[in-house]
Write an enzyme that holds these catalytic residues in place. Structure first.
Site, PDB file in Angstrom:
ATOM      1  N   ASP A 397       8.454   1.185  -1.897  1.00 53.78           N
ATOM      2  CA  ASP A 397       9.854   1.207  -1.454  1.00 53.78           C
ATOM      3  C   ASP A 397      10.208   2.677  -1.250  1.00 53.78           C
ATOM      4  O   ASP A 397      10.780   3.326  -2.108  1.00 53.78           O
ATOM      5  CB  ASP A 397      10.738   0.548  -2.509  1.00 53.78           C
ATOM      6  N   CYS A 450      14.836   1.096   3.562  1.00 57.14           N
ATOM      7  CA  CYS A 450      16.186   0.652   3.893  1.00 57.14           C
ATOM      8  C   CYS A 450      16.680   1.483   5.073  1.00 57.14           C
ATOM      9  O   CYS A 450      17.697   2.162   5.010  1.00 57.14           O
ATOM     10  CB  CYS A 450      17.118   0.791   2.696  1.00 57.14           C
TER      11      CYS A 450
END
Length: 514
Positions: A397, A450
């Protein structure tokens, strides 16, 4: 309510007017500060608010200033003066000033709304003031932004918005009340649509510039969204509108500890549309919920749940007990992976380079089979705790620009610059290459950002896979998400979107090491 299987598209016509619609706070007066509240809080001067939050040193805050508006000013000033984050500084201000209920909601609306609409507000204030907003004294500038937001985006009467902002300027910008009054009256002379029509570039001559002013995003971000959406400016418009809406709060139920349907009933929410662990909250303070304090759930966007669950549920041959989260802070995905690992007899190694964030991961995963390492994820092979060819499932991530969560962190759209991309994408490639080295043959790596920026997504994955020194093949990530989920593209990677799926704009690529 129950979550839909597809979020309906908002119409473009009247979109700006829709943002000022009936869901905004009802009309309130600009009236003075009530004496009973002064007694409760101990008075403005006793709190040192002017010194701490951007007023003139040594001058106590005048009781005539409306308390919710002043709290919003404190938050906006801290964001611009101290590079603070609104989601961190505003709750502290509300607690300090004793604001709850409608007053806290009004202060929150003013804070986040002003930060979201900053670009358009500054364009209008520049025209109304006859000078660039950067030449206005910062405390006065922030007060004017709050006043302009009330005039153009809420149902606060114009006289109340002007008079309350002039009161605020009298407190924080000595000698500027006449200037503030004149500027705000000029702003009040036209509604938002008229100002945008007057000041935004022509959509035919400069479509990106037009969207940037109309929907308050920097041009480079609008252009990045357009690239990621294949140049479809209608869809870009819907995304920009969604970025300017108040985002819902999503909870993630921890499997084995709670059930989404039961928790939704408990908290007065609704089960998520896509993630089996998601619960949508209609409002309130999630931190006060017993389910969070006792470890049955945590706050996490549904998109983050989907990408973590995709890695955990992807078909895998061979052993499946050694999982790795290579960039674990602050711990949301590690918490979900840890709960899933507990059900399957697996263990998670959670790596975080920041000491503070490593402590957050420890708190988020307490009681779960998660071992937290405070180290750099790029040390795979050099750190004995991160051997090469060892892990069955690996999550990367990666740190990114965060362009996919602008609705939750509105100030970040004004802080990020194109110059941030080269060091971030270099780090992303290095982390993904390290993850591939850490994975055993046949194991899986999920790369997540993101951000929908193509340089941080497709380019990073392609380059990292080429440079890793190990062979890997793409897994079609669409098959790892709920059946029938719309708008997932052609694969093998997946890009989630706020306007399509109601999630943050999460990117997912899954690789299987040869």
């Amino acid at each position: 309510m129950t979550g839909p299987t597809h979020r309906p598209e908002r119409p473009v016509d009247g979109a700006r007017r829709e943002q000022r619609g009936d869901d905004r706070r009802p009309e309130r007066s600009a009236g003075g500060f009530r004496g009973d509240r002064t007694a409760r809080t101990g008075g403005w001067g006793d709190r040192g608010g002017a010194d701490r939050w951007g007023g003139r040193p040594g001058r106590p805050v005048r009781p005539a200033v409306d308390l919710p508006r002043y709290a919003a000013y404190q938050a906006v000033a801290a964001v611009h003066r101290d590079d603070a984050y609104a989601n961190l500084v505003l709750p502290a201000i509300l607690r300090e000033q004793g604001l709850t209920g409608r007053d806290a909601a009004f202060a929150t609306e003013l804070t986040y709304g002003t930060l979201r609409q900053l670009g358009t507000l500054d364009t209008i204030l520049t025209a109304a003031a006859g000078r660039d907003v950067e030449r206005i004294d910062p405390p006065v500038r922030d007060a004017l932004r709050l006043g302009a937001y009330q005039l153009l985006h809420t149902r606060v009467p114009a006289h109340a918005a002007v008079s309350s902002t002039v009161d605020l300027v009298r407190t924080v910008g000595e000698g500027a009340t006449g200037f503030a009054n004149a500027v705000l009256r000029e702003v009040a002379g036209q509604d938002l649509d008229a100002w945008v029509t007057k000041l935004a570039p022509s959509p035919a001559a400069d479509p990106i510039g037009h969207l940037a002013v109309t929907y308050s995003h920097p041009q480079w971000i609008v252009r990045a969204f357009a690239d990621a959406l294949g140049g479809d400016l209608g869809e870009v418009t819907r995304l920009l509108i969604e970025d300017n809406e108040r985002p819902p709060v999503h909870l993630c139920v921890r499997p084995g500890r709670a059930d989404a349907v039961e928790l939704a009933d408990e908290v007065g929410g609704a089960p998520g549309a896509f993630s089996p662990y998601a619960v949508y909250l209609s409002g309130g303070a999630p931190g006060d919920l017993p389910a969070l304090t006792d470890g049955r759930a945590h706050v996490q966007d549904e998109g983050s749940q989907l990408v973590a669950n995709a890695l955990a549920t992807a078909p895998l041959d061979g052993p499946d007990g050694r999982w790795l989260d290579l960039c674990a802070g602050p711990g949301g995905k590690a918490g979900l992976l840890g709960a899933l690992a507990a059900q399957r007899g697996a263990r998670v190694t959670a790596v975080e380079v920041s000491e503070h964030r490593a402590r957050l991961v420890e708190q988020a995963t307490r009681g779960l089979p998660v071992n937290v390492l405070h180290t750099d994820g790029r040390t795979v092979g050099a750190d004995p705790n991160l051997p090469e060819g060892h892990f069955d499932r690996v999550l990367v991530d990666a740190p990114c620009t965060g362009l996919g969560s602008l609705r939750r962190r509105p100030e970040s759209r004004w802080r990020r610059q194109p110059s941030d991309l080269p060091p971030l994408t270099r780090l992303q490639r290095e982390l993904l290459a390290a993850a591939l080295r850490a994975t055993r043959p046949g194991g899986l790596v999920a790369y997540v950002t993101c951000s929908p920026h193509t340089v941080e997504t497709h380019v990073t994955v392609t380059e990292a896979a080429r440079r890793a020194g190990v062979a890997a093949d793409f897994v079609d990530a669409r098959t790892l998400l709920p059946p029938g989920m719309p708008g997932l593209g052609d694969g093998p990677t997946v890009q989630l979107w706020p306007h399509r799926h109601g999630t943050d704009a999460m990117f997912l690529a899954v690789l299987r090491r040869d």
